[in-house]
Design an enzyme around this catalytic site. Structure first.
Site, PDB file in Angstrom:
ATOM      1  N   ARG A 139      10.269  -1.372  12.818  1.00  0.00           N
ATOM      2  CA  ARG A 139       9.042  -1.057  13.559  1.00  0.00           C
ATOM      3  C   ARG A 139       8.803  -2.088  14.659  1.00  0.00           C
ATOM      4  O   ARG A 139       8.994  -3.278  14.442  1.00  0.00           O
ATOM      5  CB  ARG A 139       7.850  -1.072  12.591  1.00  0.00           C
ATOM      6  CG  ARG A 139       7.634   0.231  11.877  1.00  0.00           C
ATOM      7  CD  ARG A 139       6.686   0.098  10.730  1.00  0.00           C
ATOM      8  NE  ARG A 139       5.448  -0.610  11.056  1.00  0.00           N
ATOM      9  CZ  ARG A 139       4.418  -0.714  10.232  1.00  0.00           C
ATOM     10  NH1 ARG A 139       4.470  -0.155   9.042  1.00  0.00           N
ATOM     11  NH2 ARG A 139       3.341  -1.375  10.572  1.00  0.00           N
TER      12      ARG A 139
ATOM     13  N   ARG B  71     -10.256   0.886   8.611  1.00  0.00           N
ATOM     14  CA  ARG B  71      -9.815  -0.481   8.872  1.00  0.00           C
ATOM     15  C   ARG B  71     -10.926  -1.317   9.491  1.00  0.00           C
ATOM     16  O   ARG B  71     -10.723  -2.508   9.732  1.00  0.00           O
ATOM     17  CB  ARG B  71      -8.644  -0.437   9.854  1.00  0.00           C
ATOM     18  CG  ARG B  71      -7.289  -0.803   9.264  1.00  0.00           C
ATOM     19  CD  ARG B  71      -6.278  -0.703  10.388  1.00  0.00           C
ATOM     20  NE  ARG B  71      -5.032  -1.334  10.101  1.00  0.00           N
ATOM     21  CZ  ARG B  71      -3.992  -0.734   9.534  1.00  0.00           C
ATOM     22  NH1 ARG B  71      -4.087   0.507   9.123  1.00  0.00           N
ATOM     23  NH2 ARG B  71      -2.869  -1.393   9.363  1.00  0.00           N
TER      24      ARG B  71
ATOM     25  N   LYS C  32       0.829  -1.205   0.000  1.00  0.00           N
ATOM     26  CA  LYS C  32       0.000   0.000   0.000  1.00  0.00           C
ATOM     27  C   LYS C  32       0.865   1.257   0.000  1.00  0.00           C
ATOM     28  O   LYS C  32       0.603   2.184  -0.750  1.00  0.00           O
ATOM     29  CB  LYS C  32      -0.937   0.029   1.227  1.00  0.00           C
ATOM     30  CG  LYS C  32      -1.954  -1.088   1.262  1.00  0.00           C
ATOM     31  CD  LYS C  32      -2.979  -0.883   2.377  1.00  0.00           C
ATOM     32  CE  LYS C  32      -2.386  -0.897   3.772  1.00  0.00           C
ATOM     33  NZ  LYS C  32      -1.885  -2.207   4.199  1.00  0.00           N
TER      34      LYS C  32
ATOM     35  N   ARG D  52      11.491  -7.398   4.249  1.00  0.00           N
ATOM     36  CA  ARG D  52      11.569  -5.958   4.533  1.00  0.00           C
ATOM     37  C   ARG D  52      12.347  -5.711   5.833  1.00  0.00           C
ATOM     38  O   ARG D  52      13.193  -4.828   5.896  1.00  0.00           O
ATOM     39  CB  ARG D  52      10.147  -5.393   4.647  1.00  0.00           C
ATOM     40  CG  ARG D  52      10.085  -3.909   4.950  1.00  0.00           C
ATOM     41  CD  ARG D  52       8.702  -3.351   4.702  1.00  0.00           C
ATOM     42  NE  ARG D  52       7.803  -3.581   5.818  1.00  0.00           N
ATOM     43  CZ  ARG D  52       6.475  -3.369   5.783  1.00  0.00           C
ATOM     44  NH1 ARG D  52       5.913  -2.922   4.681  1.00  0.00           N
ATOM     45  NH2 ARG D  52       5.718  -3.590   6.829  1.00  0.00           N
TER      46      ARG D  52
ATOM     47  N   ARG E 243      -1.648  -8.786  13.235  1.00  0.00           N
ATOM     48  CA  ARG E 243      -2.072  -7.821  12.215  1.00  0.00           C
ATOM     49  C   ARG E 243      -2.830  -8.514  11.079  1.00  0.00           C
ATOM     50  O   ARG E 243      -3.813  -7.977  10.569  1.00  0.00           O
ATOM     51  CB  ARG E 243      -0.856  -7.055  11.672  1.00  0.00           C
ATOM     52  CG  ARG E 243      -0.379  -5.964  12.643  1.00  0.00           C
ATOM     53  CD  ARG E 243       1.080  -5.593  12.456  1.00  0.00           C
ATOM     54  NE  ARG E 243       1.369  -5.021  11.158  1.00  0.00           N
ATOM     55  CZ  ARG E 243       2.594  -4.966  10.618  1.00  0.00           C
ATOM     56  NH1 ARG E 243       3.634  -5.465  11.270  1.00  0.00           N
ATOM     57  NH2 ARG E 243       2.773  -4.413   9.439  1.00  0.00           N
TER      58      ARG E 243
HETATM   59  P1  ADP Z   1       0.417  -2.091   8.110  1.00  0.00           P
HETATM   60  O1  ADP Z   1      -0.508  -1.778   6.986  1.00  0.00           O
HETATM   61  O2  ADP Z   1       1.761  -2.514   7.648  1.00  0.00           O
HETATM   62  O3  ADP Z   1      -0.144  -3.055   9.110  1.00  0.00           O
HETATM   63  P2  ADP Z   1       0.126   0.636   9.282  1.00  0.00           P
HETATM   64  O4  ADP Z   1       1.290   1.523   9.362  1.00  0.00           O
HETATM   65  O5  ADP Z   1      -0.979   1.002   8.354  1.00  0.00           O
HETATM   66  O6  ADP Z   1       0.720  -0.796   8.961  1.00  0.00           O
HETATM   67  O7  ADP Z   1      -0.531   0.460  10.753  1.00  0.00           O
HETATM   68  C1  ADP Z   1       0.233   0.091  11.862  1.00  0.00           C
HETATM   69  C2  ADP Z   1      -0.641  -0.010  13.107  1.00  0.00           C
HETATM   70  O8  ADP Z   1      -1.217   1.261  13.394  1.00  0.00           O
HETATM   71  C3  ADP Z   1      -1.829  -0.954  13.029  1.00  0.00           C
HETATM   72  O9  ADP Z   1      -1.482  -2.297  13.290  1.00  0.00           O
HETATM   73  C4  ADP Z   1      -2.738  -0.363  14.130  1.00  0.00           C
HETATM   74  O10 ADP Z   1      -2.301  -0.704  15.414  1.00  0.00           O
HETATM   75  C5  ADP Z   1      -2.528   1.134  13.966  1.00  0.00           C
HETATM   76  N1  ADP Z   1      -3.492   1.711  13.013  1.00  0.00           N
HETATM   77  C6  ADP Z   1      -3.211   2.285  11.813  1.00  0.00           C
HETATM   78  N2  ADP Z   1      -4.334   2.677  11.188  1.00  0.00           N
HETATM   79  C7  ADP Z   1      -5.363   2.342  12.006  1.00  0.00           C
HETATM   80  C8  ADP Z   1      -6.776   2.446  11.929  1.00  0.00           C
HETATM   81  N3  ADP Z   1      -7.370   2.983  10.849  1.00  0.00           N
HETATM   82  N4  ADP Z   1      -7.513   1.973  12.967  1.00  0.00           N
HETATM   83  C9  ADP Z   1      -6.954   1.434  14.045  1.00  0.00           C
HETATM   84  N5  ADP Z   1      -5.621   1.280  14.188  1.00  0.00           N
HETATM   85  C10 ADP Z   1      -4.830   1.715  13.185  1.00  0.00           C
END
Ligand code: ADP
Length: 200
Positions: free
Chosen positions: A139, A88, A13, A127, A150
């Site tokens: 991270r 999400r 993404k 990665r 996740r």
């Molecule tokens: P990835 O897509 O690699 O899992 P992101 O950087 O998008 O990583 O998100 C990392 C973390 O941030 C998620 O696992 C969650 O804990 C939090 N997070 C991000 N966006 C949201 C969201 N829209 N709602 C709830 N938690 C979120």
């Protein structure tokens, strides 16, 4: 242009969002990046999100909804945006719909990056290894245990959005297993009818 990028962790993404930003001169709004910035700055939201994120769980809906609502009001989002990592959950998608309706804005599409779940673990592992080799900080949620959470969270909470946006006629699915450039071309192809209709 207002888009949502949907796909599991490791689907690519972020990579595709960057390309769309350049192509359409829109901003990338990554809730993950915003939350990581809040953690770094030790804001109240950051303090609340830190442990939840490290485990791979979701931060409460009202927290992210608030962040996004504020962010899309910023002047740089006027020309359009690409939401990366939001919504999400179905309640987040409902909140987004209300938010956009109140501002009289509409979504142009929801891009789903379809990937084979078995490949995701390999991608993220690669990665992590590459980041470590470059001496970059990994991270806290890029470890096998949090990654499993996740992926589970994606399957149970986020994947229902595919049907949600499908019913609204907004879903555009692309094969995320192809090489980066091929994925980009596929995205351009699914977006171009919209542009033709809108005359830009
Ligand atoms: P990835 O897509 O690699 O899992 P992101 O950087 O998008 O990583 O998100 C990392 C973390 O941030 C998620 O696992 C969650 O804990 C939090 N997070 C991000 N966006 C949201 C969201 N829209 N709602 C709830 N938690 C979120």
């Amino acid at each position: 242009m207002r888009l949502i990028l949907l796909g599991p962790p490791g689907a690519g993404k972020g990579t595709q969002a960057q390309r769309l930003v350049e192509k359409y001169r829109i901003v990338q709004l990554s809730t993950g990046d915003m939350l990581r910035a809040a953690i770094k700055a030790a804001t109240p939201i950051g303090l609340k999100a830190k442990d939840i994120m490290a485990r791979g769980d979701l931060v409460p809906d009202e927290v992210v909804v608030g962040i996004v609502a504020d962010r899309i009001d910023e002047p740089d989002a006027k020309n359009g945006f690409i939401l990366d990592g939001f919504p999400r959950t179905v309640p987040q998608a409902d909140a987004l719909e209300r938010m956009l309706a109140a501002k009289r804005l509409r979504l142009d599409g929801v891009l789903e990056l379809k990937v084979d779940e078995k490949a995701l673990l390999d991608r993220v592992t690669t990665r992590i290894a590459q980041m470590q080799a470059r001496g970059e900080k990994v991270r806290p949620d890029d470890n096998p245990e949090a990654l499993k959470t996740r992926l589970d969270v994606y399957r149970t909470q986020t994947a229902p959005l595919i049907a949600f946006y499908g019913k609204k006629g907004l879903l555009k699915s692309v094969d995320g297993m192809a090489p980066i450039g091929v994925v980009t071309a596929a995205i351009d192809a699914v977006l171009s009818p919209e542009i033709a209709v809108r005359g830009g």
